[in-house]
Scaffold this motif. Structure first.
Motif, PDB file in Angstrom:
ATOM      1  N   LEU A 125      48.733   3.176  24.348  1.00  0.00           N
ATOM      2  CA  LEU A 125      47.902   2.500  23.348  1.00  0.00           C
ATOM      3  C   LEU A 125      47.443   3.435  22.236  1.00  0.00           C
ATOM      4  CD1 LEU A 125      45.757   0.271  25.735  1.00  0.00           C
ATOM      5  CD2 LEU A 125      47.738  -0.416  24.367  1.00  0.00           C
ATOM      6  N   GLY A 126      47.346   4.722  22.541  1.00  0.00           N
ATOM      7  CA  GLY A 126      46.887   5.689  21.547  1.00  0.00           C
ATOM      8  C   GLY A 126      47.994   6.419  20.824  1.00  0.00           C
ATOM      9  N   GLY A 127      49.232   6.244  21.283  1.00  0.00           N
ATOM     10  CA  GLY A 127      50.374   6.875  20.629  1.00  0.00           C
ATOM     11  C   GLY A 127      51.023   7.914  21.523  1.00  0.00           C
ATOM     12  N   ILE A 128      52.261   7.623  21.956  1.00  0.00           N
ATOM     13  CA  ILE A 128      52.966   8.539  22.852  1.00  0.00           C
ATOM     14  C   ILE A 128      53.197   9.880  22.178  1.00  0.00           C
ATOM     15  CG2 ILE A 128      55.161   8.932  24.061  1.00  0.00           C
ATOM     16  CD1 ILE A 128      55.236   5.876  24.541  1.00  0.00           C
ATOM     17  N   GLU A 129      53.542   9.862  20.902  1.00  0.00           N
ATOM     18  CA  GLU A 129      53.779  11.123  20.185  1.00  0.00           C
ATOM     19  C   GLU A 129      52.494  11.947  20.097  1.00  0.00           C
ATOM     20  OE1 GLU A 129      55.821  12.759  16.041  1.00  0.00           O
ATOM     21  OE2 GLU A 129      55.471  10.615  16.330  1.00  0.00           O
ATOM     22  N   ALA A 130      51.380  11.287  19.866  1.00  0.00           N
ATOM     23  CA  ALA A 130      50.103  12.000  19.786  1.00  0.00           C
ATOM     24  C   ALA A 130      49.750  12.632  21.124  1.00  0.00           C
ATOM     25  CB  ALA A 130      48.995  11.041  19.353  1.00  0.00           C
ATOM     26  N   LEU A 131      50.041  11.946  22.231  1.00  0.00           N
ATOM     27  CA  LEU A 131      49.734  12.494  23.556  1.00  0.00           C
ATOM     28  C   LEU A 131      50.693  13.614  23.921  1.00  0.00           C
ATOM     29  CD1 LEU A 131      48.739  12.561  26.573  1.00  0.00           C
ATOM     30  CD2 LEU A 131      47.326  11.277  25.000  1.00  0.00           C
ATOM     31  N   ASP A 132      51.943  13.543  23.414  1.00  0.00           N
ATOM     32  CA  ASP A 132      52.905  14.622  23.662  1.00  0.00           C
ATOM     33  C   ASP A 132      52.315  15.973  23.275  1.00  0.00           C
ATOM     34  OD1 ASP A 132      55.053  13.374  24.846  1.00  0.00           O
ATOM     35  OD2 ASP A 132      56.130  13.025  22.974  1.00  0.00           O
ATOM     36  N   ALA A 133      51.588  15.996  22.170  1.00  0.00           N
ATOM     37  CA  ALA A 133      51.046  17.253  21.656  1.00  0.00           C
ATOM     38  C   ALA A 133      49.893  17.770  22.504  1.00  0.00           C
ATOM     39  CB  ALA A 133      50.580  17.058  20.208  1.00  0.00           C
ATOM     40  N   ARG A 134      49.316  16.910  23.359  1.00  0.00           N
ATOM     41  CA  ARG A 134      48.132  17.298  24.145  1.00  0.00           C
ATOM     42  C   ARG A 134      48.373  17.330  25.636  1.00  0.00           C
ATOM     43  NH1 ARG A 134      45.666  12.405  21.736  1.00  0.00           N
ATOM     44  NH2 ARG A 134      44.296  12.299  23.548  1.00  0.00           N
ATOM     45  N   ALA A 135      49.490  16.783  26.082  1.00  0.00           N
ATOM     46  CA  ALA A 135      49.719  16.632  27.521  1.00  0.00           C
ATOM     47  C   ALA A 135      49.738  17.971  28.243  1.00  0.00           C
ATOM     48  CB  ALA A 135      51.016  15.872  27.774  1.00  0.00           C
ATOM     49  N   SER A 136      50.359  18.968  27.660  1.00  0.00           N
ATOM     50  CA  SER A 136      50.428  20.277  28.319  1.00  0.00           C
ATOM     51  C   SER A 136      49.050  20.900  28.444  1.00  0.00           C
ATOM     52  CB  SER A 136      51.370  21.220  27.550  1.00  0.00           C
ATOM     53  OG  SER A 136      52.702  20.754  27.627  1.00  0.00           O
ATOM     54  N   ALA A 137      48.233  20.751  27.402  1.00  0.00           N
ATOM     55  CA  ALA A 137      46.877  21.302  27.453  1.00  0.00           C
ATOM     56  C   ALA A 137      46.039  20.573  28.496  1.00  0.00           C
ATOM     57  CB  ALA A 137      46.219  21.200  26.081  1.00  0.00           C
ATOM     58  N   ILE A 138      46.212  19.271  28.608  1.00  0.00           N
ATOM     59  CA  ILE A 138      45.484  18.507  29.617  1.00  0.00           C
ATOM     60  C   ILE A 138      45.890  18.957  31.015  1.00  0.00           C
ATOM     61  CG2 ILE A 138      45.237  16.205  30.652  1.00  0.00           C
ATOM     62  CD1 ILE A 138      45.388  15.075  27.775  1.00  0.00           C
ATOM     63  N   ALA A 139      47.192  19.086  31.242  1.00  0.00           N
ATOM     64  CA  ALA A 139      47.671  19.516  32.558  1.00  0.00           C
ATOM     65  C   ALA A 139      47.177  20.915  32.893  1.00  0.00           C
ATOM     66  CB  ALA A 139      49.196  19.459  32.599  1.00  0.00           C
ATOM     67  N   ALA A 140      47.193  21.811  31.906  1.00  0.00           N
ATOM     68  CA  ALA A 140      46.699  23.177  32.132  1.00  0.00           C
ATOM     69  C   ALA A 140      45.210  23.164  32.458  1.00  0.00           C
ATOM     70  CB  ALA A 140      46.977  24.038  30.909  1.00  0.00           C
ATOM     71  N   ALA A 141      44.455  22.289  31.803  1.00  0.00           N
ATOM     72  CA  ALA A 141      43.021  22.191  32.068  1.00  0.00           C
ATOM     73  C   ALA A 141      42.759  21.669  33.476  1.00  0.00           C
ATOM     74  CB  ALA A 141      42.361  21.281  31.036  1.00  0.00           C
ATOM     75  N   VAL A 142      43.573  20.748  33.937  1.00  0.00           N
ATOM     76  CA  VAL A 142      43.439  20.241  35.306  1.00  0.00           C
ATOM     77  C   VAL A 142      43.719  21.358  36.312  1.00  0.00           C
ATOM     78  CG1 VAL A 142      44.392  18.629  37.005  1.00  0.00           C
ATOM     79  CG2 VAL A 142      43.930  17.859  34.668  1.00  0.00           C
ATOM     80  N   SER A 143      44.748  22.131  36.055  1.00  0.00           N
ATOM     81  CA  SER A 143      45.061  23.271  36.921  1.00  0.00           C
ATOM     82  C   SER A 143      43.910  24.268  36.949  1.00  0.00           C
ATOM     83  CB  SER A 143      46.346  23.943  36.434  1.00  0.00           C
ATOM     84  OG  SER A 143      46.711  25.011  37.283  1.00  0.00           O
ATOM     85  N   ASP A 144      43.334  24.547  35.786  1.00  0.00           N
ATOM     86  CA  ASP A 144      42.194  25.453  35.687  1.00  0.00           C
ATOM     87  C   ASP A 144      40.991  24.888  36.439  1.00  0.00           C
ATOM     88  OD1 ASP A 144      40.839  27.824  34.241  1.00  0.00           O
ATOM     89  OD2 ASP A 144      39.584  26.135  33.646  1.00  0.00           O
TER      90      ASP A 144
END
Length: 380
Positions: free
Chosen positions: A188-207
């Protein structure tokens, strides 16, 4: 009976609850979810884009329990992003009072979250929307390719089946919650927009997993009888989910509540005593954050809590758990690392209570896929 038997390098077997594995796999399942969505971007956007272009479209995020709370987390953010009212209405509310919650003449996109996709209310809610809304569309986000909702693809329905690993085997939803939430945010917010943030989100979850573990071990061993989770904006829905995780995994042994930073003073604060843990999710939004910090200061000044624990992305907050690399992140992106400590705390409390975390309800009266629901006919 062991929860899960995993082979070790020397051929022995360790007992590891599925619940722990499913919490700890979230960095990988979030990335896998975004990869899956990116691969189907053309098909997803062909379905969603024409609907989002309609100013008269009503968007309803729905599910039951944890699945409903995913919608509660996202609705405020998506309303702002899409410049329209996005509502979170649980399937349990749609089914029990459909004529109050559905509008026949308003075109509606029902976004259904479902780990199994087979709970009676999930199926009934879709049927009720089709029966009581003249122009109904469905976006199904599910973790189970074999579930009832996954079989409903048609011209007015887009089914998105998430990676198999997200179909949690444990009783409490963990990686399914985060993956379904990420999927809806992306679609709903834009797959391309989330592409740019997905790695940072995953890294934050790991942290978050790494930073939370020692704090959680200490808190779990304090044997708190009550836990209150507070969050404002998108984090109010997260506070509700966090409270449910503790209630589920402790089999009701720990009393929980949730509220916003401001709302907590209006009665719910009476839960606070020396056996109460209060956990505050601190927003990055500058205004919202001020109210979060105010309640932290007040609770610590009262000196009645067993402990106040702060989860924040801002090092200046002196939080017990500070998520690295997210000082500039949108609050909606913080949902993913912030939920981890609550999941881990529920799990560790469950273990220390001597429960089986994957099946914590000893009586068997509460089930992984809800049972015992009768769907009654809706009056014309």
């Amino acid at each position: 009976m062991p929860d899960t038997l995993l082979a070790t390098d020397n051929g022995d077997f360790d007992t590891v609850p599925w619940t722990r594995r499913e919490i700890e796999q979230q960095p990988e399942t979030l990335q896998a979810t975004q990869t899956l969505l990116a691969a189907d971007r053309t098909g997803i956007e062909a379905f969603v884009a024409p609907l989002l272009a309609r100013p008269d479209l009503r968007i309803v995020l729905t599910g039951a329990g944890t699945s409903a709370f995913a919608g509660e987390c996202l609705a405020p953010w998506l309303s702002k992003l899409l410049d329209r009212c996005v509502e979170a209405v649980a399937t349990t509310d749609i089914v029990s009072a459909p004529l109050q919650n559905l509008r026949r003449e308003t075109p509606t996109l029902l976004v259904s979250f479902g780990r199994s996709g087979s709970s009676p209310e999930s199926v009934a809610a879709v049927d009720l929307v089709d029966a009581h809304v003249d122009e109904a569309y469905h976006l199904v986000i599910t973790c189970n390719a074999e579930g009832d909702l996954a079989q409903r693809s048609n011209a007015n329905t887009k089914v998105v089946i998430l990676p198999e690993a997200t179909h949690d085997r444990g009783f409490a939803m963990t990686s399914s919650f985060s993956a379904m939430m990420l999927a809806a945010l992306s679609i709903l917010g834009g797959i391309e927009a989330l592409d740019a943030r997905a790695s940072a989100i995953a890294a934050a979850v790991s942290d978050s997993i790494a930073r939370a573990e020692p704090v959680i071990e200490r808190l779990a061993r304090r044997n708190f009888k009550r836990v209150a989770y507070l969050g404002s904006g998108v984090f109010q829905g997260l506070a509700r989910e966090a409270a449910l995780k503790m209630m589920e995994l402790s089999d009701g042994a720990v009393v929980t509540c949730f509220d916003s930073a401001l709302g907590f003073r209006h009665g719910p604060k009476t839960i606070v005593n020396s056996e109460t843990l209060v956990v505050v999710f601190v927003a990055n939004d500058p205004l919202t954050r001020l109210y979060d910090l105010d309640i932290i200061e007040e609770l610590r000044g009262d000196a009645r809590c067993g402990e106040v624990v702060v989860i924040s992305a801002q090092p200046a907050d002196g939080a017990e758990i500070t998520i690295a690399g997210m000082t500039q992140a949108a609050d909606v992106d913080l949902l993913f690392p912030f939920v981890v400590p609550a999941q881990l705390l529920g799990l560790r409390v469950s273990e220390l209570l001597g429960l089986t975390p994957d099946r914590p309800n000893a009586s068997g009266t509460v089930n992984r896929v809800v049972q015992g629901v009768r769907i009654h006919a809706t009056p014309a």
